[in-house]
Design an enzyme around this catalytic site. Structure first.
Site: not given
Ligand code: NAD
Ligand code: UDP
Length: 312
Positions: A146, A188, A206, A209, A278
């Site tokens: 991608y 998400v 994860g 965070k 991001r």
């Protein structure tokens, strides 16, 4: 009335874009292979004389058209779960699809807009991300079909502009959410809302965070259309996204509170190459397009949760 092609128009963002283009009185042909999109997203336009659905894969030669003014190239699975399911097809969609779309634009001297992505920045070492940042992408990882595909698409867009004077526009879209996301699409926002509404544990990858900046779909579509209508010399790339940054834990807490859900949080391993942070710098969009998002996460989540309640 303009003759407009939208590839990927049966998908989440594409279907909202088509709503706006048809409301403005244009004729829209949607090219989509229905891989991750659905007829349901465009059902309300099926009877309109101004709308045509062409079921086809953009990696194959595109059909002939009498006249085209503008092409929006949005076709490509966007959720990691989907684009990783058939990575070779994702890469072909991004690069061969972009070449097919550019050829069509060249034949008709049409303006052509590429839906690129914040993924071209990879797991960024510069934060927040300006358009001038060249990125930090793993070329051989599970996300690269991608990320590198979209980078390749940007390359061929700018080469067509330089070699053939094709009128191009390139936007880099940051995480977008809203009604018509596929509840099973794996991203998400849709995952957390569906899990919370069903009382299932929220799947945190994860430590939760890592951050993303979420843009409501109607804001994004306004930016996309403004980009297409910008001055010819504005080619981009231009970041389109909402600069408010949240961790996945903060998102989960908001979703649980808003849905009054008893769902616990459950931690899972972080997928490889998952970007840690991001956030877009949108100074270019503000200056060149007079665009910035108006709907913040608090408000956009309410609208999205209401939509997902109807999907239960
Ligand atoms: P989506 O999966 O809901 O929509 C993609 C659409 O493209 C679907 O209707 C699918 O059936 C169609 N499609 C996929 N491959 C195709 C092919 N080879 N030929 C024809 N049709 C094909 O995803 P979305 O969230 O609406 O994303 C739309 C575009 O925006 C994508 O190009 C994506 O890369 C880009 N983008 C989205 C986001 C986001 O957060 N949603 C972020 C960055 C970039
Ligand atoms: N994520 C998560 N739980 C999920 C789905 C995703 O914690 O059920 C995390 C994922 O690891 C990533 C972030 O949420 O760090 C955004 O993931 P998404 O797939 O929505 O978009 P992208 O990674 O492409 O930005």
């Amino acid at each position: 009335m303009k003759q407009i092609i939208v590839t990927g128009g049966a998908g989440f963002i594409g279907s909202h874009l088509i709503d706006q283009l048809l409301a403005q009185g244009n004729h829209v042909s949607c090219i989509d292979n229905l891989q991750t999109g659905s007829r349901e997203n465009i059902e309300h336009h099926m009877q309109s004389e101004k709308f045509t659905l062409i079921e086809q894969d953009i990696i194959n030669p595109l059909p002939a058209f009498e006249h085209i003014d503008e092409i929006y190239n949005l076709a490509c699975a966007a959720s990691p779960v989907h684009y990783q399911a058939d990575p070779i097809h994702t890469f072909k969609t991004s690069v061969i699809g972009a070449l097919n779309v550019l050829e069509l634009a060249k034949q008709h001297n049409a303006k052509v807009l590429q839906a690129s992505t914040s993924e071209v920045y990879g797991d960024p070492l510069v934060h927040p991300q300006p358009e001038s940042y060249l990125g930090h992408v793993n070329p051989i990882g599970i996300r690269s079909c991608y990320d590198e595909g979209k980078r390749g698409a940007e390359t061929v867009f700018f080469d067509y502009a330089r070699q053939y004077n094709t009128k191009i526009k390139v936007i880099r879209i940051f995480n977008t959410y809203g009604p018509r996301m596929d509840p099973k699409d794996g991203r998400v926002v849709s995952n957390f809302i569906m899990q919370a509404l069903k009382g299932e544990p929220l799947t945190i990858f994860g430590d939760g965070k890592q951050s993303r900046s979420f843009c409501y779909v109607n804001d994004l579509v306004d930016g996309i259309v403004k980009m297409m209508n910008s001055k010819e010399e504005v080619q981009g790339p231009i970041n389109l996204g909402n600069p408010h940054e949240f961790t996945m834990l903060e998102l989960a807490e908001q979703v649980v509170a808003k849905t009054a859900s008893g769902s616990p949080l459950r931690f899972h391993p972080l997928p490889s190459d998952d970007p840690k942070q991001r956030q877009p710098i949108i100074d270019k969009a503000k200056e060149l397009l007079n665009w910035e998002p108006t709907i913040q996460l608090n408000q956009g989540l309410d609208k999205t949760i209401n939509y997902f309640r109807t999907k239960l």
